[in-house]
Design a protein around this motif. Structure first.
Motif, PDB file in Angstrom:
ATOM      1  N   TRP A   1     -19.688  63.912  14.625  1.00 32.47           N
ATOM      2  CA  TRP A   1     -18.630  64.643  13.907  1.00 32.47           C
ATOM      3  C   TRP A   1     -19.244  65.784  13.112  1.00 32.47           C
ATOM      4  O   TRP A   1     -18.721  66.897  13.104  1.00 32.47           O
TER       5      TRP A   1
ATOM      6  N   LEU B   1     -12.624  62.173  18.467  1.00 33.67           N
ATOM      7  CA  LEU B   1     -12.163  61.069  17.620  1.00 33.67           C
ATOM      8  C   LEU B   1     -12.314  59.706  18.269  1.00 33.67           C
ATOM      9  O   LEU B   1     -12.038  58.691  17.658  1.00 33.67           O
ATOM     10  N   ARG B   2     -12.736  59.692  19.519  1.00 34.63           N
ATOM     11  CA  ARG B   2     -12.861  58.384  20.155  1.00 34.63           C
ATOM     12  C   ARG B   2     -14.234  57.763  19.930  1.00 34.63           C
ATOM     13  O   ARG B   2     -14.539  56.722  20.451  1.00 34.63           O
ATOM     14  N   THR B   3     -15.033  58.431  19.119  1.00 32.81           N
ATOM     15  CA  THR B   3     -16.325  57.834  18.788  1.00 32.81           C
ATOM     16  C   THR B   3     -16.350  57.480  17.307  1.00 32.81           C
ATOM     17  O   THR B   3     -15.485  57.892  16.542  1.00 32.81           O
TER      18      THR B   3
ATOM     19  N   ARG C   1      -6.473  62.476  10.085  1.00 35.66           N
ATOM     20  CA  ARG C   1      -7.815  62.024  10.472  1.00 35.66           C
ATOM     21  C   ARG C   1      -8.832  62.173   9.341  1.00 35.66           C
ATOM     22  O   ARG C   1      -9.183  63.276   8.947  1.00 35.66           O
TER      23      ARG C   1
ATOM     24  N   GLY D   1      -9.689  66.795  18.207  1.00 32.70           N
ATOM     25  CA  GLY D   1      -9.207  65.492  18.660  1.00 32.70           C
ATOM     26  C   GLY D   1     -10.111  64.841  19.697  1.00 32.70           C
ATOM     27  O   GLY D   1     -10.238  63.618  19.742  1.00 32.70           O
ATOM     28  N   ARG D   2     -10.793  65.665  20.494  1.00 31.21           N
ATOM     29  CA  ARG D   2     -11.628  65.102  21.567  1.00 31.21           C
ATOM     30  C   ARG D   2     -12.828  64.316  21.046  1.00 31.21           C
ATOM     31  O   ARG D   2     -13.451  63.579  21.799  1.00 31.21           O
TER      32      ARG D   2
ATOM     33  N   SER E   1      -3.274  66.803  10.628  1.00 27.04           N
ATOM     34  CA  SER E   1      -3.484  65.388  10.929  1.00 27.04           C
ATOM     35  C   SER E   1      -4.097  64.599   9.778  1.00 27.04           C
ATOM     36  O   SER E   1      -4.745  65.162   8.893  1.00 27.04           O
TER      37      SER E   1
ATOM     38  N   GLN F   1     -11.777  61.553   9.664  1.00 25.72           N
ATOM     39  CA  GLN F   1     -12.993  62.060  10.302  1.00 25.72           C
ATOM     40  C   GLN F   1     -13.269  63.503   9.897  1.00 25.72           C
ATOM     41  O   GLN F   1     -14.419  63.947   9.896  1.00 25.72           O
TER      42      GLN F   1
ATOM     43  N   ASP G   1      -7.580  69.769  12.918  1.00 29.98           N
ATOM     44  CA  ASP G   1      -8.006  69.895  14.314  1.00 29.98           C
ATOM     45  C   ASP G   1      -9.188  70.860  14.408  1.00 29.98           C
ATOM     46  O   ASP G   1     -10.094  70.674  15.217  1.00 29.98           O
TER      47      ASP G   1
END
Lengths: 156, 416
Positions: free
Chosen positions: A33, A25-27, A66, A22-23, A64, A68, A17
């Protein structure tokens, strides 16, 4: 595989995180990033990541799954990450995208010149030598190819 | 040669005797992708030359992190994933069912002896069903989608033997927080945590899920409760499968044995900003809270909601506190609704939201302002996880959350 870079020292338990929040991760924007890496830890850090070798405390990349997080660091130009231990999903993700990691307990001086010999499992920071846990042959093979996708492409 | 349950699962799958430390390419029974990590996994599958997934029936897709779409970007992600599911013939559960891990369990998508992977770290929850289940990243998931198999380093196991009966208002979440405090946030890294002892054999599935869910918070690759009558009864309700014996041998090799007794266990709280900074509730009693979140894959099941409602009784939640209740799935929501629990929460002043990850993800809603304090039944209290990096998150059980929501400060649920 020999690498070198400038040390950035980080503490223990730097979670995914903190690496990329997390904010974002929608891209699918890798550049975003990279520019937001470590934003919640130190917003100024992202700009210093190019050519850096991160020397962190234990459990780097915990949390997490992720990918990313690993991508953000690679995209920002991080050469490698050194820590006594890593969150295991982050560890695999990093190897899979071709971001070198080394498990090694070593002292860190901010801005110091760091040299790594991945194959030999050696780290040198300002003349001090440290031995790292060797990467398995399979992990080295993936890293040398530049990632799992690249390795698979080579084999095909 | 003696083997742990994890070694046995890999041996069965690979058709030869396998021990911890070996790196094997093992077939995967099921793979789960959601709306945060799924798109990248699909991209990776394509980059590896994959046009079709290994088996559409083996892939479970659903959305839970940002639903209903909380931004145009989220809506686009959902749109792309729906398109992919349609092309591939994948049964997409979309946003209807709830949090991925709960849905995987309640649909019987994880069963004893199976290997299940998910593009989410809390996939380890399905160890409650006696499966080897682990969270993986997007490149690994791309590989799984393409080939239906993955390289695993078979993990060593730590055995956690837990004995005793929980005192009133103390339960599985308190136990797993306590264990996390004892083992540490990296104490089980690269290893599996095997839970056993009479506390586990008497524990219902919901509690086993809570415990296995948090295995990752100790760095573990998997958490697992060897299957017993409780497990098989749960599986029987969901799919046709003949029970078989799957236990660790008594002389199997473990890296560590740890024993715990819950007879005198107190409600536990994890302090900001590390999951392993765990203390008994007394030590944090009186800390004022701004938001209480009851939900998540860790503690959003009927059993948790019911425990919270029991603590709540006929009281009201403090007007100073924003209480957010999110059942883990549609199924759990309906159970709670039919039992009158949801009505009670709403009467008491809570916001009850549709099943999703909610504030646990920190991207959708229920975010915190600087200096605010959240008490949450979820699994992570990392800095910034639920909004501002200057906010604080405490973790606890549903009972402690409910008690604290009544008084507006961290409260021992045994005193309510």
């Amino acid at each position: 595989m020999r690498l070198e870079g400038t040390a950035i020292c980080l503490g223990e338990d730097v979670d995914t995180d903190l690496i990329i929040a997390g904010r974002y991760l929608r891209t699918k924007d890798r550049g975003l990033w990279a520019s937001r890496a470590f934003e919640d830890l130190d917003p100024a850090l992202a700009k210093r990541l190019k050519g850096a070798i991160i020397v962190a405390g234990k459990n780097f990349g915990c949390g997490s799954s992720r990918e990313q997080a690993a991508i953000a660091l690679k995209e920002a130009g991080v050469v490698a990450v050194i820590a006594p231990s890593f969150g295991r999903i982050f560890f695999r993700n990093a190897i899979n995208i071709g971001l070198p990691l080394l498990e090694c307990e070593c002292g860190c001086t901010e801005g110091a010149h760091v040299r790594i010999d991945l194959g030999e499992g050696r780290v040198s920071i300002e003349g001090n030598m440290y031995r790292s846990r060797p990467l398995s042959p399979r992990m080295l093979e993936i890293l040398l190819a530049g990632g799992l996708v690249e390795l698979w492409r080579c084999r095909r | 040669m003696a083997a742990t349950i994890v070694e046995k699962i890999f041996s069965r799958k690979c058709g030869r005797d396998i021990r911890a430390g070996e790196v094997v390419m093992a077939p995967v029974d099921r793979a789960m992708i959601h709306d945060i990590t799924g798109p990248l996994a699909i991209e990776k599958m394509r980059e590896m030359g994959g046009d079709r997934v290994f088996d559409p029936a083996g892939v479970i897709m659903l959305f839970d992190h940002q639903i209903p779409a909380d931004s145009i970007q989220a809506a686009e992600i959902h749109q792309r994933m729906r398109l992919f599911a349609g092309e591939q013939g994948i049964g997409n559960l979309d946003l209807r069912e709830g949090i991925c891990h709960q849905v995987m369990m309640e649909r019987g998508y994880a069963a004893p002896g199976e290997i299940v992977v998910g593009a989410d770290s809390h996939t380890c929850m399905y160890g409650a069903a006696g499966a080897f289940a682990t969270g993986i990243g997007s490149t690994d998931m791309g590989f799984v989608l393409r080939f239906g198999a993955l390289y695993f380093r078979v993990p060593e196991s730590i055995r956690c033997e837990v004995e005793g009966r929980f005192p009133r208002r103390v339960g599985p979440k308190d136990l797993i927080l306590y264990i996390t405090g004892a083992v540490g946030a990296d104490g089980a890294t690269y290893q599996a945590l095997e839970f056993s002892g009479n506390t586990f054999s008497e524990m219902e599935m919901a509690g086993r899920m809570t415990c296995c869910n948090m295995a990752i918070e100790m760095g573990a690759k998997a958490g697992i409760v060897p299957p017993d009558e409780t497990t098989w009864a749960y599986i029987r309700e969901r799919r046709t499968m003949e029970p078989f014996d799957l236990q660790s041998d008594t002389d199997a090799e473990y890296t560590e044995f740890r024993s715990f007794c819950v007879d005198e266990l107190e409600p536990q709280v994890a302090l900001p900003h590390n999951v392993d900074r765990v203390v008994s509730v007394e030590e944090t009693a009186g800390v004022r809270v701004d938001q209480v979140f009851i939900g998540s894959c860790t503690n959003g099941r009927y059993e948790d909601l019911s425990e919270a409602a029991d603590v709540l009784g006929s009281s009201e939640f403090s007007k100073r506190v924003r209480v957010i209740v999110i059942p883990a799935s549609r199924e759990e929501y309906l159970k709670a609704l039919r039992a009158g629990i949801i009505e009670r929460f709403i009467e008491a002043g809570a916001l009850v939201e549709a099943p999703c990850c909610g504030p646990c993800m920190g991207g959708a809603f229920g975010l915190l302002a600087p200096k605010e304090v959240s008490l949450s039944t979820s699994n992570r209290n990392f800095r910034g996880r639920q909004g501002s990096t200057e906010a604080s998150i405490y973790l606890c059980s549903a009972a402690t959350a409910a008690a604290s929501a009544i008084y507006g400060e961290i409260t021992d649920p045994r005193e309510v």
